[in-house]
Scaffold this active site. Structure first.
Site, PDB file in Angstrom:
ATOM      1  N   PRO A   1      51.609   6.666  37.604  1.00 38.65           N
ATOM      2  CA  PRO A   1      51.955   4.708  38.356  1.00 38.65           C
ATOM      3  C   PRO A   1      53.208   3.988  37.987  1.00 38.65           C
ATOM      4  O   PRO A   1      53.298   3.910  36.367  1.00 38.65           O
ATOM      5  CB  PRO A   1      50.120   4.849  37.971  1.00 38.65           C
ATOM      6  CG  PRO A   1      50.489   5.933  36.902  1.00 38.65           C
ATOM      7  CD  PRO A   1      50.986   6.312  36.929  1.00 38.65           C
TER       8      PRO A   1
ATOM      9  N   ASP B   1      49.918   0.971  38.220  1.00 39.41           N
ATOM     10  CA  ASP B   1      49.716   0.817  36.995  1.00 39.41           C
ATOM     11  C   ASP B   1      49.283  -0.808  36.671  1.00 39.41           C
ATOM     12  O   ASP B   1      49.875  -1.490  36.972  1.00 39.41           O
ATOM     13  CB  ASP B   1      50.624   1.532  36.231  1.00 39.41           C
ATOM     14  CG  ASP B   1      50.696   1.707  34.686  1.00 39.41           C
ATOM     15  OD1 ASP B   1      49.527   1.941  34.043  1.00 39.41           O
ATOM     16  OD2 ASP B   1      51.160   2.807  33.206  1.00 39.41           O
TER      17      ASP B   1
ATOM     18  N   TRP C   1      48.825   4.335  27.816  1.00 39.22           N
ATOM     19  CA  TRP C   1      49.054   6.210  28.843  1.00 39.22           C
ATOM     20  C   TRP C   1      47.896   7.245  28.487  1.00 39.22           C
ATOM     21  O   TRP C   1      48.136   8.099  28.795  1.00 39.22           O
ATOM     22  CB  TRP C   1      50.105   6.753  27.755  1.00 39.22           C
ATOM     23  CG  TRP C   1      52.116   6.145  27.793  1.00 39.22           C
ATOM     24  CD1 TRP C   1      51.713   6.948  29.406  1.00 39.22           C
ATOM     25  CD2 TRP C   1      51.846   5.454  27.584  1.00 39.22           C
ATOM     26  NE1 TRP C   1      53.436   6.920  29.702  1.00 39.22           N
ATOM     27  CE2 TRP C   1      53.616   5.658  28.468  1.00 39.22           C
ATOM     28  CE3 TRP C   1      52.616   4.228  26.589  1.00 39.22           C
ATOM     29  CZ2 TRP C   1      55.519   4.920  28.633  1.00 39.22           C
ATOM     30  CZ3 TRP C   1      53.162   3.127  26.686  1.00 39.22           C
ATOM     31  CH2 TRP C   1      54.659   4.148  27.513  1.00 39.22           C
TER      32      TRP C   1
ATOM     33  N   GLN D   1      59.662   9.767  30.115  1.00 40.15           N
ATOM     34  CA  GLN D   1      58.372  10.085  29.878  1.00 40.15           C
ATOM     35  C   GLN D   1      57.569  11.278  28.836  1.00 40.15           C
ATOM     36  O   GLN D   1      56.726  11.578  29.594  1.00 40.15           O
ATOM     37  CB  GLN D   1      57.666  10.163  31.551  1.00 40.15           C
ATOM     38  CG  GLN D   1      57.523   8.719  32.255  1.00 40.15           C
ATOM     39  CD  GLN D   1      57.023   8.202  31.754  1.00 40.15           C
ATOM     40  OE1 GLN D   1      55.980   8.063  30.829  1.00 40.15           O
ATOM     41  NE2 GLN D   1      57.475   6.602  31.721  1.00 40.15           N
TER      42      GLN D   1
ATOM     43  N   TRP E   1      54.223   9.961  29.800  1.00 42.55           N
ATOM     44  CA  TRP E   1      53.428  10.299  30.531  1.00 42.55           C
ATOM     45  C   TRP E   1      53.060  11.930  30.342  1.00 42.55           C
ATOM     46  O   TRP E   1      51.646  12.382  30.980  1.00 42.55           O
ATOM     47  CB  TRP E   1      53.822  10.031  32.115  1.00 42.55           C
ATOM     48  CG  TRP E   1      52.411  10.241  32.857  1.00 42.55           C
ATOM     49  CD1 TRP E   1      51.238   9.348  32.785  1.00 42.55           C
ATOM     50  CD2 TRP E   1      52.332  10.269  34.763  1.00 42.55           C
ATOM     51  NE1 TRP E   1      50.152   9.618  34.537  1.00 42.55           N
ATOM     52  CE2 TRP E   1      51.532  10.563  35.083  1.00 42.55           C
ATOM     53  CE3 TRP E   1      53.620  11.390  35.255  1.00 42.55           C
ATOM     54  CZ2 TRP E   1      51.171  11.165  36.651  1.00 42.55           C
ATOM     55  CZ3 TRP E   1      53.813  11.943  36.153  1.00 42.55           C
ATOM     56  CH2 TRP E   1      52.051  11.912  37.033  1.00 42.55           C
TER      57      TRP E   1
ATOM     58  N   LYS F   1      73.723   0.335  29.905  1.00 37.11           N
ATOM     59  CA  LYS F   1      72.745   0.361  30.784  1.00 37.11           C
ATOM     60  C   LYS F   1      72.499  -0.720  31.414  1.00 37.11           C
ATOM     61  O   LYS F   1      73.625  -1.993  31.418  1.00 37.11           O
ATOM     62  CB  LYS F   1      71.837  -1.043  29.316  1.00 37.11           C
ATOM     63  CG  LYS F   1      70.206  -0.392  29.347  1.00 37.11           C
ATOM     64  CD  LYS F   1      69.422  -0.545  27.863  1.00 37.11           C
ATOM     65  CE  LYS F   1      68.212  -0.455  28.524  1.00 37.11           C
ATOM     66  NZ  LYS F   1      67.145  -1.516  27.117  1.00 37.11           N
TER      67      LYS F   1
ATOM     68  N   LYS G   1      69.543  -6.961  33.856  1.00 34.76           N
ATOM     69  CA  LYS G   1      69.136  -7.796  35.236  1.00 34.76           C
ATOM     70  C   LYS G   1      70.528  -8.913  35.396  1.00 34.76           C
ATOM     71  O   LYS G   1      71.375  -9.345  36.167  1.00 34.76           O
ATOM     72  CB  LYS G   1      68.308  -8.259  36.309  1.00 34.76           C
ATOM     73  CG  LYS G   1      68.012  -8.422  37.673  1.00 34.76           C
ATOM     74  CD  LYS G   1      65.916  -8.838  37.543  1.00 34.76           C
ATOM     75  CE  LYS G   1      66.028  -7.792  38.220  1.00 34.76           C
ATOM     76  NZ  LYS G   1      64.157  -7.675  38.967  1.00 34.76           N
TER      77      LYS G   1
END
Ligand SMILES: [Zn+2]
Ligand SMILES: [Zn+2]
Length: 964
Positions: A47, A86, A516, A552, A556, A589, A592
């Site tokens: 999620p 999530d 998590w 992850q 996750w 990186k 925005k």
């Protein structure tokens, strides 16, 4: 009949049309339901948060999550794909705190946990609409409508069940430990969260003097990079076997490690008086440097620690048990007291009266402490280093002793490592390297957070007798509490008290679970197991496939494996594809605020999602490496794959329509070109299937991209004239059947990667002919390679032939002879023995009358460059044809239009050439230009006229289109 194909197709528009078609026909739903329940391929979707817009990382993982299920669907599997959101944890809380302009956790308490949590609930799905739009637009098929949401009571109840199951297995305990701690969020974090955000930070390092109690004027020297921990100092640690020296410098004497003397040579100028082993310093008492710790039982003495080294500092370590894991443990072993001078918010407590209320991580606080220590500081340095920050609020982290709840990783480790060995990781090195190492060194998992918006630990504790009760379902809780409970978020449970055996009341312990823990519970909680869906769970667990980014590994992938191992003794996933990170074109990186990358939707609107998907799937990011995203790369894919495929398809439809071709789906391989391309495609089917079965997506993309190039630039180009043959020519029909079969099966192979263009081609090539066929390419079956059609030797020879052609052409170029000028012969030296039909291909490509073979070890060619008068004449005919073709285009005629040619010239050479080559067997001007007649007269009844120079000879040319 096929529909007309627009050669100037706008692909983003075409994709929108296909999206509508899928939506209207519920194609995705059908692609799932059409496949039998008895043959499932199970997929778990991790999620994301909907608190921000999706970025390239999401699109990349999303494409992998789409490609594999589409492939498996075509292989006949039922692949259910349900989205998840999530919705808990610091990411949400921080956003709400910012909205409300809250600086600390105290503000939340003042505002009210209930109001705060409701705000969190409102804001979790802010961007859900945008997500749905983008996910759909990029062609990902997944059920978002019925997404699981981690804040739903059903989901949370299953998380409770997970917790309770672990509790019952004695895999959860509460303990006081030093943990990474965010003073702004006022909560401990897990060790892996520390690695999520590093930033540069300037700090102060000081060397502090601790005066011996029984030797005034003699000082231990200890070095620290965190002056704020000094009010918590309770001991000094030395290494038992390290050599220390006592050195006189000025009026005073100092003790430090011998090996570190060099570093302090400018600060300590005197002579060494004595050498002492560390173990002989143990037990010595020193005077506290601050007066805040009031009633010491055992403190302010030298102890030994095996972590002490002479790699930095002075070889003597200042011990503040409240702020370091080593400090805490070594103090405990030596029965040193415990003193916590810092509160939950990272401020000094009232006991530390000089600094009470000051934030410990503030630069100023550390400056002030250093200043106040005055002559107790021997040396001050500033230095800059990468320092862990909170992954959500970006505050520098500290280490602090707190009460927390843990999962006993030490008990699960061995089995988790065994289980990991059975997981198929792609790429391999992530599972065998990084993940394996992480498992081996993992500390117990801190699963509690002192926050508000999350799944509360289902633990009630009696303040009086300390009895602890854990609930594994809402029903159990309702029975004990004697009331109906419809929401189990923290603010709804604070009032839920349970009667204790001792007569007192048990209360909720009050922490919430690490997010998590939420997402790691997804295999159970997403289907409300074990309260519902037991059968479905049995069927789908463990998942055949999951995919996420490399970040992850610590998130996750880890929490899934740990919880699966704890609950069922196995990994919840069998195959995992790990993608890398998407960076800007120059390797930065993506940011925005810096606006240093193209907006994903703008890229889709420019090139189409097919190109973006194919580009990402062919990039290093599918092998867990970094992808420096380049719009040029997408443009290249667009031209190389999408446009080439479209042009080949458009070519086919144009000619097939002219000839009213109806496929009989019967292949005929008499022509070597057909035999070759059919073999090639069968090999491609074999190879892609094999790689897809191994999840080696990164190896898949190269081959279809080479194939389409060969189809277009070799097969179609070489076969072009076959399509001009008369209507019922067998060779022409064979070419149609071949190209038709190749296009359809090639599209099937490409369908999981570029689902739009392939379905469009399917609609026209298959559905227009037979409306009873599958309504979408994605409902059709994956092609199977036909072993009988494989001709590897022929493919090898064709590769050789292509190389020979290249060599022949470069010989022509070297001698300055245009390809249109026929030559008499080319000799090929080669280890292979190609048949005549392949040599004909060379003759045609190089424009020679004859190709001779010579046995040789290596491929080489020699070209006869002598131009006889006869060859020269043919060269002139070919140049004339080229110019007539140009004129046809300029006149705006269609490729299939038949014409009449008129000409007038004074050139004898041209007159002779035209009369000789009008209808010559091996080269005919009429055939090449689709001319019915060629007339030597200056007619006025024409559509186009032009004065030309053909190899220096002047001619007037008139063209007339013949009406059908
Ligand atoms: Zn924080
Ligand atoms: Zn009690």
């Amino acid at each position: 009949m096929f529909k007309k194909v627009d050669p100037k197709q706008n692909f983003p528009k075409l994709e929108e049309k296909i999206l509508k078609f899928w939506r209207k026909n519920k194609t995705f739903e059908k692609s799932v339901k059409n496949r039998p329940k008895s043959k499932t391929f199970s997929f778990y979707d991790g999620p994301p948060y909907a608190t921000g817009m999706p970025h390239y990382g999401h699109l990349l993982a999303g494409t992998i999550k789409d490609v594999v299920p589409r492939y498996k669907t075509m292989q006949g599997y039922r692949v259910e794909r349900v989205w998840g959101w999530d919705t808990h944890g610091l990411p949400i809380e921080n956003i709400v705190e910012q909205d409300l302009n809250f600086k600390t956790k105290l503000h939340i308490r003042e505002y009210g946990i209930d109001k705060f949590n409701e705000k969190c609930r409102e804001s979790v799905l802010t961007y859900i609409k945008e997500w749905r739009k983008i996910v759909e637009r990029t062609g990902r098929w997944v059920d978002i409508e019925n997404a699981y949401i981690t804040m739903d009571i059903k989901y949370m109840e299953s998380v409770w069940w997970v917790f309770k199951s672990l509790w019952d297995k004695d895999l959860i305990y509460k303990s006081h430990k030093v943990l990474p701690y965010c003073p702004r969020c006022a909560t401990g974090l897990s060790n892996f969260e520390v690695g999520l955000e590093y930033q540069d930070k300037t700090d102060k390092a000081i060397t502090v003097k601790f005066e011996l109690e029984d030797e005034p004027g003699t000082y231990f020297l200890a070095w620290t990079t965190t002056p704020w921990t000094l009010p918590g100092n309770l001991a000094l640690a030395v290494g038992k076997d390290i050599k220390y020296v006592k050195i006189k410098s000025g009026k005073n004497k100092y003790i430090l490690a011998k090996d570190r003397l060099e570093i302090y040579k400018e600060d300590l100028t005197g002579k060494t008086e004595e050498e002492i082993l560390g173990k002989d310093l143990v037990g010595k008492k020193y005077k506290p440097i601050f007066p805040y710790y009031k009633n010491p039982k055992k403190a302010f003495e030298v102890i030994s620690g095996n972590f002490v080294s002479t790699e930095d500092g002075t070889g003597i370590v200042h011990i503040a048990p409240a702020f370091g894991e080593d400090d805490y443990n070594v103090a405990k072993e030596n029965n040193i007291d415990f003193f916590m001078p810092v509160d939950d918010l990272g401020h000094f407590t009232l006991e530390v009266f000089d600094y009470s209320g000051k934030g410990v991580i503030e630069f100023e606080t550390n400056e002030q402490i250093t200043k106040d220590l005055k002559d107790k500081v021997l040396k001050t340095e500033y230095y800059s280093h990468a320092y862990p920050h909170c992954w959500r609020c970006k505050t520098p982290l500290i280490y602090k002793a707190i009460d927390s709840w843990f999962v006993r990783i030490d008990k699960l480790k061995k089995q988790a490592i065994e289980n990991n060995k059975k997981i198929h990781w792609v790429p391999d090195f992530v599972g065998k390297g990084r993940f394996q190492k992480m498992l081996e060194s993992a500390p117990d998992w801190n699963i509690s957070r002192n926050r508000f918006w999350g799944v509360p630990l289902p633990v009630w504790v009696c303040k009086k007798c300390n009895k602890t009760q854990v609930f594994g379902s809402v029903k159990e809780l309702e029975e004990s509490a004697g009331k109906k409970i419809s929401d189990i978020h923290l603010h709804k449970l604070l009032d839920v008290k349970i009667k204790c055996q001792c007569g007192s009341l048990m209360e909720l312990t009050g922490e919430v679970l690490d997010v998590w823990f939420d997402s790691g519970s997804m295999p159970y909680a997403s289907i409300h197991y074990p309260f519902e869906n037991k059968e479905k769970f049995q069927r789908d667990f463990p998942a055949d496939f999951i995919a996420e980014g490399i970040d992850q590994t610590r998130g996750w992938f880890y929490s899934l494996l740990i919880l699966g191992t704890a609950l069922f003794g196995k990994s919840p996933y069998k195959n995992v594809v790990v993608n890398g990170i998407v960076l800007t074109e120059d390797g930065q990186k993506m940011s925005k605020s810096l606006n240093n990358y193209p907006d994903p939707m703008e890229v889709v609107e420019k090139y189409g999602a097919d190109s973006l998907r194919f580009y990402m799937m062919g990039s290093p990011a599918v092998k867990a490496e970094d992808l420096c995203f380049s719009e040029k790369g997408v443009d290249e894919v667009f031209k190389k794959i999408v446009l080439t495929l479209w042009n080949s398809y458009s070519f086919f439809v144009t000619y097939a329509s002219l000839d009213n071709f109806k496929p009989k789906n019967k292949l005929n391989t008499d022509n070597v070109l057909d035999k070759w391309i059919i073999s090639k495609l069968n090999n491609l089917i074999k190879s892609i299937t094999d790689k897809m079965e191994r999840y080696e997506l990164s190896l898949v993309i190269r081959e279809p991209s080479d194939f389409i190039e060969e189809l277009s630039n070799w097969y179609i180009r070489r076969s072009r004239k076959r399509f001009w043959k008369s209507e019922n020519d067998t060779d022409k029909l064979a070419a149609y059947e071949t190209l038709y079969w190749v296009l359809i099966n090639y599209c099937k192979l490409l369908a999981p990667f570029s689902p739009f263009i392939t379905d469009e081609i399917w609609q026209n090539l298959v559905r227009e002919i037979d409306p009873k066929r599958e309504k979408s390419i994605h409902l059709s079956d994956w092609p199977k390679a036909d072993e009988k059609m494989l001709h590897n030797e022929l493919e090898e020879k064709m590769t050789m032939i292509k190389s020979a052609v290249e060599l022949g052409l470069s010989e022509r170029a070297k001698n300055g002879i245009k390809v249109r000028q026929p030559l008499s012969k080319l000799t090929i030296e080669t280890p292979l023995e190609p048949r005549q039909n392949l040599l004909d291909v060379v003759a045609d490509e190089i424009n020679v009358k004859k190709v001779l073979l010579k046995k040789g070890k290596k491929l080489a060619v020699s070209l006869d460059t002598k131009i006889t008068p006869e060859l020269k004449k043919e060269g002139l005919a070919r140049e004339l044809v080229r110019q007539i073709q140009e004129a046809r285009k300029k006149a705006g005629f269609n490729v299939e239009d038949r014409i009449k040619i008129y000409f007038e010239t004074k050139s004898k050479a041209l007159k002779e050439t035209i009369s000789e080559f009008q209808e010559k067997q091996d080269y005919s001007i009429k055939r090449e230009t689709l001319a019915r007649e060629i007339n030597e007269e200056k007619s006025r009844d024409i559509d186009y006229e032009s004065k030309l120079k053909v190899n220096g000879e002047e001619i007037w040319l008139g063209l007339k289109k013949i009406k059908k």
